[in-house]
Write a protein that holds these residues in place. Structure first.
Motif, PDB file in Angstrom:
ATOM      1  N   ILE A 143       0.845  -1.199   0.000  1.00  0.00           N
ATOM      2  CA  ILE A 143       0.000   0.000   0.000  1.00  0.00           C
ATOM      3  C   ILE A 143       0.874   1.239   0.000  1.00  0.00           C
ATOM      4  CG2 ILE A 143      -1.736   1.286   1.322  1.00  0.00           C
ATOM      5  CD1 ILE A 143      -2.434  -1.543   2.553  1.00  0.00           C
ATOM      6  N   ASP A 144       0.544   2.188  -0.869  1.00  0.00           N
ATOM      7  CA  ASP A 144       1.297   3.434  -0.969  1.00  0.00           C
ATOM      8  C   ASP A 144       0.324   4.599  -0.834  1.00  0.00           C
ATOM      9  OD1 ASP A 144       3.843   4.912  -1.799  1.00  0.00           O
ATOM     10  OD2 ASP A 144       2.384   5.671  -3.238  1.00  0.00           O
ATOM     11  N   VAL A 145       0.693   5.582  -0.010  1.00  0.00           N
ATOM     12  CA  VAL A 145      -0.127   6.790   0.134  1.00  0.00           C
ATOM     13  C   VAL A 145       0.148   7.688  -1.071  1.00  0.00           C
ATOM     14  CG1 VAL A 145      -0.674   8.778   1.565  1.00  0.00           C
ATOM     15  CG2 VAL A 145      -0.051   6.614   2.644  1.00  0.00           C
ATOM     16  N   ASP A 146      -0.870   7.947  -1.856  1.00  0.00           N
ATOM     17  CA  ASP A 146      -0.693   8.725  -3.086  1.00  0.00           C
ATOM     18  C   ASP A 146      -0.272  10.159  -2.782  1.00  0.00           C
ATOM     19  OD1 ASP A 146      -1.470   6.544  -4.638  1.00  0.00           O
ATOM     20  OD2 ASP A 146      -3.593   7.064  -4.483  1.00  0.00           O
ATOM     21  N   ILE A 199       0.244  -5.567   4.109  1.00  0.00           N
ATOM     22  CA  ILE A 199      -0.676  -6.426   4.860  1.00  0.00           C
ATOM     23  C   ILE A 199      -0.405  -7.876   4.476  1.00  0.00           C
ATOM     24  CG2 ILE A 199      -3.078  -7.016   5.365  1.00  0.00           C
ATOM     25  CD1 ILE A 199      -3.883  -4.217   4.501  1.00  0.00           C
ATOM     26  N   LEU A 200      -0.309  -8.728   5.490  1.00  0.00           N
ATOM     27  CA  LEU A 200      -0.200 -10.172   5.283  1.00  0.00           C
ATOM     28  C   LEU A 200      -1.571 -10.783   5.525  1.00  0.00           C
ATOM     29  CD1 LEU A 200       1.471 -12.815   4.957  1.00  0.00           C
ATOM     30  CD2 LEU A 200       1.837 -12.738   7.447  1.00  0.00           C
ATOM     31  N   PHE A 201      -2.132 -11.415   4.495  1.00  0.00           N
ATOM     32  CA  PHE A 201      -3.424 -12.086   4.603  1.00  0.00           C
ATOM     33  C   PHE A 201      -3.180 -13.592   4.690  1.00  0.00           C
ATOM     34  CE2 PHE A 201      -4.545  -8.176   2.264  1.00  0.00           C
ATOM     35  CZ  PHE A 201      -5.567  -7.696   3.080  1.00  0.00           C
ATOM     36  N   CYS A 214      -9.086  -5.051   0.541  1.00  0.00           N
ATOM     37  CA  CYS A 214      -8.310  -3.874   0.153  1.00  0.00           C
ATOM     38  C   CYS A 214      -9.188  -2.830  -0.531  1.00  0.00           C
ATOM     39  CB  CYS A 214      -7.162  -4.293  -0.764  1.00  0.00           C
ATOM     40  SG  CYS A 214      -5.875  -5.210   0.081  1.00  0.00           S
ATOM     41  N   SER A 215     -10.187  -3.286  -1.268  1.00  0.00           N
ATOM     42  CA  SER A 215     -11.120  -2.343  -1.893  1.00  0.00           C
ATOM     43  C   SER A 215     -11.872  -1.552  -0.827  1.00  0.00           C
ATOM     44  CB  SER A 215     -12.095  -3.106  -2.790  1.00  0.00           C
ATOM     45  OG  SER A 215     -13.030  -2.220  -3.368  1.00  0.00           O
ATOM     46  N   THR A 229      -5.833   9.563  -0.934  1.00  0.00           N
ATOM     47  CA  THR A 229      -6.155   8.244  -1.492  1.00  0.00           C
ATOM     48  C   THR A 229      -4.930   7.348  -1.355  1.00  0.00           C
ATOM     49  OG1 THR A 229      -5.444   8.918  -3.716  1.00  0.00           O
ATOM     50  CG2 THR A 229      -7.796   9.177  -3.175  1.00  0.00           C
ATOM     51  N   ILE A 230      -5.143   6.065  -1.543  1.00  0.00           N
ATOM     52  CA  ILE A 230      -4.039   5.116  -1.513  1.00  0.00           C
ATOM     53  C   ILE A 230      -4.089   4.237  -2.748  1.00  0.00           C
ATOM     54  CG2 ILE A 230      -3.823   5.034   1.002  1.00  0.00           C
ATOM     55  CD1 ILE A 230      -5.456   2.439   0.965  1.00  0.00           C
ATOM     56  N   SER A 231      -2.926   3.706  -3.121  1.00  0.00           N
ATOM     57  CA  SER A 231      -2.840   2.708  -4.178  1.00  0.00           C
ATOM     58  C   SER A 231      -2.465   1.384  -3.535  1.00  0.00           C
ATOM     59  CB  SER A 231      -1.789   3.107  -5.215  1.00  0.00           C
ATOM     60  OG  SER A 231      -2.169   4.302  -5.879  1.00  0.00           O
ATOM     61  N   VAL A 232      -3.115   0.318  -3.987  1.00  0.00           N
ATOM     62  CA  VAL A 232      -2.914  -0.995  -3.365  1.00  0.00           C
ATOM     63  C   VAL A 232      -2.654  -2.039  -4.445  1.00  0.00           C
ATOM     64  CG1 VAL A 232      -3.866  -2.737  -1.816  1.00  0.00           C
ATOM     65  CG2 VAL A 232      -4.525  -0.338  -1.543  1.00  0.00           C
TER      66      VAL A 232
END
Length: 532
Positions: A411-414, A459-461, A473-474, A495-498
């Motif tokens: 995950i990256d913070v845009d 995140i580890l699922f 994640c959505s 927003t974030i990109s995942v």
């Protein structure tokens, strides 16, 4: 401390007379303080803390074990320090200070490895497994306990291996109750049944009569309670009742610590629910909470509220269930506040250690050890990269061995650099803290959210297919985009990109993370203004 002193204290503990041992340790400690003998005081305090554990006075055990660690470190008694760290981990676990319990066990384990003590390593692996259990890190707990059993051939006793099996069984019982609480459905009992088979295999290879000494009997009684829970959930109610009655007779004859009474109340609650005897189930859950409160054993109290909530839900008493949830949340907040307050003792010790150059070097060595072993990101309070990599490596091995799915999301913070440039780094830090909190809020108990680096999170699922991980994640992306950021900065939006990737056969963690990283950049490019 003289050999005679230690032998007398050990004898008192073996004879299950911790009150006598406590008084002896207090006398030795007073003598040590009078003579200014720091080493003797440290050893006496460590034994005193162990006595308080047996007396279910966990706050006193916590206080004396911390001071023992300080003293034993100052005189370079590595063996004594690792023992005191084990005691601190036990006390902190009982009080709900999970982070401190894990840190203490990890540091004690490292010192035991340096000292080459297989017995102490095994003991601390069991304690680490217990601390991770209380933190609800079930897979990590099971792994620590397996490592404890692997040390059995090098150890002088099979007791720690037996302890690891019993703690693993308890871990599986708590796992079942926790997952049932979180999902509303009864989970698989495969892990519990596997633990029972491992216990049976151990019993076939060892002289269990020889192991059933007075100071070791509670361990086997603990196992009777685990077995009773397993029989109850498998529908063998009469068999579960027989196990419970065996435990009850022994407890009435011998007397037992309140923590064992709490575990018995847990199993009685489960048995009563299986029989739809709701008044008995409510009494058992209330008794568990009351016993925990009388000793300050917060972990048992938390579990008692979970059970009480489930009892009310099964009856359709939703208001009563909601009250239990509120009490659970309030207790968790009190535990966090108490944990923060206890850090003051550590700060006081650090100031004391700075008073001389030699003490300053001791502090630096200790700080370096703790830094290597820490599991938490200091800014956000969630797991750091080291913790993620350790957990993910183990989970990846287990998923490949068992053929279970596992996913990783990067995950990256845009446009985070623009946030820092326009609003300042203090705002940027607050943004990262809120993002971390949203991650924790949206992942499940068995998942792990961590700070990867800078404005990147991961995140580890565990046991999760790709479609399910993408759904989570959505929801997380929507939560971040829809969050009211005006409390931090009036004009702020975020927003974030995942990117999510599922493990493949033969995957390494690096390859899995690289694929999620690539997916994240593809998502970022696809959502960039003007990309469509």
């Amino acid at each position: 401390m003289s050999t005679d002193d230690e032998e007398h204290l050990a004898l008192a503990l073996r004879q299950e007379d911790p009150a006598v041992a406590r008084d002896m340790a207090l006398s030795v400690m007073a003598l040590a303080i009078e003579k200014g003998n720091l080493h003797l005081e440290g050893r006496a305090r460590a034994l005193l803390a162990e006595c308080f554990i047996l007396l279910a006075d966990y706050r006193s055990a916590h206080e004396h074990s911390i001071r023992a660690i300080q003293l034993l470190q100052s005189v370079r008694d590595m063996s004594g320090e690792s023992k005191a760290l084990s005691i601190l981990s036990s006390a902190a676990s009982a009080l709900g200070s999970n982070d401190q319990a894990i840190e203490a066990a990890l540091l004690g384990l490292e010192l035991a490895r340096i000292g080459g003590s297989a017995d102490r390593q095994s003991e601390l692996q069991v304690q680490l497994g217990l601390a991770l259990l209380h933190a609800r890190c079930f897979d990590a707990s099971t792994d620590a306990l397996r490592q404890a059993r692997a040390l059995e051939p090098a150890s002088s006793t099979a007791l720690n291996a037996l302890c690891s099996l019993v703690v693993e069984g308890t871990c599986e019982v708590v796992r079942v109750i926790t997952i049932r609480h979180e999902t509303g459905e009864m989970p698989s009992l495969d892990g519990l049944h596997q633990a029972m088979r491992r216990y049976d295999d151990f019993a076939a290879r060892h002289d269990m009569v020889a192991l059933a000494q007075p100071d070791q009997r509670p361990i086997q009684v603990n196992w009777n309670l685990v077995a009773s829970a397993a029989h109850c959930w498998s529908g063998e109610l009469s068999r579960a009742e027989r196990e419970l009655e065996t435990v009850r007779r022994w407890m009435d004859e011998e007397g037992i610590a309140p923590w064992m009474e709490s575990l018995e109340a847990l199993v009685r609650c489960e048995l009563a629910m299986a029989r739809a005897d709701w008044p008995a189930a409510q009494r058992a859950a209330s008794r568990m909470i009351g016993l925990a409160e009388s000793t300050g054993r917060e972990q048992s109290a938390l579990l008692g509220h979970v059970l009480a909530c489930h009892v009310f839900e099964r009856q359709g008493k939703w208001e009563a269930a909601a009250r239990e949830l509120k009490q659970l949340a309030a207790r968790e907040r009190r535990i966090r506040a108490s944990t923060l307050a206890s850090r003051g003792a550590v700060v006081a010790w650090q100031l004391e250690m700075r008073r001389s150059e030699d003490s300053r070097r001791e502090l630096q060595a200790s700080a370096a050890q703790l830094e290597r072993l820490t599991l938490e990101d200091p800014l956000t309070g969630i797991a750091n990269r080291r913790c993620f990599e350790q957990s993910a490596q183990q989970s990846l091995r287990e998923s490949q061995s068992a053929g279970r799915p596992l996913c990783v999301a990067l995950i990256d913070v845009d446009c985070f650099k623009q946030v820092n440039d326009r609003h300042g780094h203090l705002v940027g830090d607050k943004v990262l803290q809120v993002v971390a909190a949203l991650l924790v809020e949206h992942v499940r108990a068995d998942d792990l959210a961590a700070r990867w680096a800078g404005d990147e999170f991961v995140i580890l699922f565990r046991r999760t297919e790709l479609s399910q991980a993408r759904d989570i994640c959505s929801r997380l992306r929507v939560a971040v985009a829809g969050h009211d950021w005006s409390g931090i900065e009036s004009t702020l939006t975020l927003t974030i990109s995942v990117g999510v990737a599922e493990s493949q056969p033969g995957d390494t963690l690096k390859r899995l993370v690289d694929r999620s990283d690539q997916a994240m950049y593809e998502h970022k490019a696809a959502t960039k203004p003007g990309s469509r």
